[in-house]
Design a protein around this motif. Structure first.
Motif, PDB file in Angstrom:
ATOM      1  N   SER A 159       5.499  23.609  68.196  1.00 49.53           N
ATOM      2  CA  SER A 159       6.057  23.549  66.842  1.00 49.53           C
ATOM      3  C   SER A 159       7.566  23.729  66.950  1.00 49.53           C
ATOM      4  O   SER A 159       8.049  24.561  67.725  1.00 49.53           O
ATOM      5  CB  SER A 159       5.447  24.623  65.941  1.00 49.53           C
ATOM      6  OG  SER A 159       5.774  25.908  66.403  1.00 49.53           O
ATOM      7  N   ARG A 160       8.291  22.933  66.171  1.00 47.18           N
ATOM      8  CA  ARG A 160       9.743  23.048  66.128  1.00 47.18           C
ATOM      9  C   ARG A 160      10.172  23.360  64.694  1.00 47.18           C
ATOM     10  O   ARG A 160       9.781  22.655  63.762  1.00 47.18           O
ATOM     11  CB  ARG A 160      10.422  21.758  66.585  1.00 47.18           C
ATOM     12  CG  ARG A 160      10.213  21.420  68.052  1.00 47.18           C
ATOM     13  CD  ARG A 160      11.025  20.191  68.442  1.00 47.18           C
ATOM     14  NE  ARG A 160      10.668  19.722  69.781  1.00 47.18           N
ATOM     15  CZ  ARG A 160      11.195  18.648  70.366  1.00 47.18           C
ATOM     16  NH1 ARG A 160      12.109  17.930  69.708  1.00 47.18           N
ATOM     17  NH2 ARG A 160      10.820  18.287  71.576  1.00 47.18           N
ATOM     18  N   THR A 161      10.950  24.402  64.564  1.00 47.41           N
ATOM     19  CA  THR A 161      11.581  24.721  63.297  1.00 47.41           C
ATOM     20  C   THR A 161      13.068  24.443  63.464  1.00 47.41           C
ATOM     21  O   THR A 161      13.740  25.107  64.258  1.00 47.41           O
ATOM     22  CB  THR A 161      11.352  26.190  62.903  1.00 47.41           C
ATOM     23  OG1 THR A 161       9.949  26.446  62.846  1.00 47.41           O
ATOM     24  CG2 THR A 161      11.974  26.491  61.545  1.00 47.41           C
ATOM     25  N   MET A 162      13.565  23.459  62.727  1.00 48.51           N
ATOM     26  CA  MET A 162      14.944  23.012  62.899  1.00 48.51           C
ATOM     27  C   MET A 162      15.773  23.399  61.683  1.00 48.51           C
ATOM     28  O   MET A 162      15.417  23.072  60.547  1.00 48.51           O
ATOM     29  CB  MET A 162      14.977  21.497  63.105  1.00 48.51           C
ATOM     30  CG  MET A 162      14.328  21.068  64.418  1.00 48.51           C
ATOM     31  SD  MET A 162      14.219  19.282  64.621  1.00 48.51           S
ATOM     32  CE  MET A 162      12.855  18.929  63.498  1.00 48.51           C
ATOM     33  N   LEU A 163      16.850  24.091  61.941  1.00 52.46           N
ATOM     34  CA  LEU A 163      17.781  24.514  60.896  1.00 52.46           C
ATOM     35  C   LEU A 163      19.073  23.728  61.034  1.00 52.46           C
ATOM     36  O   LEU A 163      19.727  23.773  62.082  1.00 52.46           O
ATOM     37  CB  LEU A 163      18.051  26.018  61.018  1.00 52.46           C
ATOM     38  CG  LEU A 163      19.084  26.616  60.059  1.00 52.46           C
ATOM     39  CD1 LEU A 163      18.573  26.544  58.627  1.00 52.46           C
ATOM     40  CD2 LEU A 163      19.388  28.060  60.446  1.00 52.46           C
ATOM     41  N   ASP A 164      19.417  22.977  59.986  1.00 53.67           N
ATOM     42  CA  ASP A 164      20.642  22.185  59.984  1.00 53.67           C
ATOM     43  C   ASP A 164      21.599  22.732  58.923  1.00 53.67           C
ATOM     44  O   ASP A 164      21.202  22.927  57.768  1.00 53.67           O
ATOM     45  CB  ASP A 164      20.350  20.715  59.667  1.00 53.67           C
ATOM     46  CG  ASP A 164      19.330  20.107  60.615  1.00 53.67           C
ATOM     47  OD1 ASP A 164      19.314  20.504  61.795  1.00 53.67           O
ATOM     48  OD2 ASP A 164      18.549  19.244  60.174  1.00 53.67           O
ATOM     49  N   VAL A 165      22.834  22.943  59.306  1.00 50.68           N
ATOM     50  CA  VAL A 165      23.876  23.376  58.373  1.00 50.68           C
ATOM     51  C   VAL A 165      25.002  22.353  58.453  1.00 50.68           C
ATOM     52  O   VAL A 165      25.562  22.126  59.537  1.00 50.68           O
ATOM     53  CB  VAL A 165      24.413  24.774  58.719  1.00 50.68           C
ATOM     54  CG1 VAL A 165      25.500  25.185  57.734  1.00 50.68           C
ATOM     55  CG2 VAL A 165      23.279  25.792  58.726  1.00 50.68           C
TER      56      VAL A 165
END
Length: 283
Positions: A159-165
């Motif tokens: 599982s990948r949790t990707m946070l983009d800012v």
């Protein structure tokens, strides 16, 4: 081909800066909303580089040899294959595993600096499966040196949790209610390995390290899945249909240049996402 893909990615990431030259803003200040909340569904296409993390080779964290510690499993495989012994060599294991395309969901919050610019935080969640086959050598064809081979399945799930800012810029199109948008963002990805298994003639077993196998009692420890934090940059391009001053729909694509950072796979590679997004403007 790979150089062309990298060039396209770099161009995509660079496109957003064109959005600095905005032309017209809404005349009615009441139409401008300060906060945008978005929900999106997408198709995620992960690059194949990290998929080899699950191929069971000796240089990886998870190894096929860990399954052979379970003598009960080995004997059950022999019984299924109707052989006295078998062997799986390194060359029998896949060298070019790939991820299956996956569905992803995302939540996004943005602060609108103007009708055409915003800063956003986007959280994208995806579960990926890398799968392939390997071959089992059970002997030789009588009178020849040709091996008798059986196929087994091998796969990994993560599982990948990707946070983009990042920032978004929009431009009006000639068509009424339509805009283009461009995005540039910094990415942090938390990857958790969920499983890494093999299957031989219907018999499944993990190839993650579970310590010593005790006949009749199981393994001495519980396998601890690896977790990794990686970084990268993303660039997006797409089209927006403005429903009214409270809602809009986005259709676009994102290119990720990421280092997923799992042990042994610490290089930057490309991943892609094709999405549809509902935006709700408020406040």
């Amino acid at each position: 081909m790979k150089k062309n893909i990298y060039l396209i990615c770099c161009l995509l990431i660079g496109i957003p800066f064109n959005g600095f030259s905005q032309r017209e803003y809404y005349d009615d200040d009441e139409d401008f909303k300060f906060i945008t909340i978005s929900l999106a569904g997408s198709g995620f296409f992960a690059g194949k580089h990290v998929a080899n993390y699950y191929n069971g080779r000796m240089e990886n964290v998870n190894k096929l040899s860990y399954a052979w510690r379970n003598i009960d499993f080995v004997n059950a495989v022999k019984e299924k294959l109707k052989v006295d012994d078998f062997e799986v060599y390194q060359d029998n294991l896949p060298a070019q595993m790939r991820y299956k395309p996956a569905a992803a969901v995302s939540f996004r919050a943005a602060i609108n600096l103007s009708p055409y610019t915003s800063v956003f935080l986007n959280v994208n969640q995806v579960t990926l499966i890398a799968a392939d086959i390997f071959t089992i050598d059970v002997g030789r064809i009588p009178g020849t040196s040709e091996p008798i081979l059986h196929q087994g399945k091998i796969w990994g799930k993560e599982s990948r949790t990707m946070l983009d800012v990042g920032f978004q810029w929009t431009d009006d199109l000639e068509a009424q209610n339509w805009q283009t948008f461009y995005e540039l963002a910094f990415n942090i990805t938390n990857t958790k390995v969920r499983e890494n298994n093999i299957e031989i003639e219907g018999l499944q077993h993990s190839i993650m390290d579970q310590g010593t196998h005790l006949p009749g009692q199981g393994f001495s420890t519980i396998a601890l899945p690896e977790r990794a934090f990686g970084v990268g940059i993303t660039g997006s391009f797409g089209w927006r249909y403005v429903v009214n001053s409270y809602a809009s729909l986005d259709f676009g694509a994102t290119a990720y240049l990421q280092d997923i950072n799992l042990t042994g796979y610490k290089k930057f590679h490309l991943n892609f996402n094709i999405f549809a997004r509902l935006n709700l403007l408020m406040y």
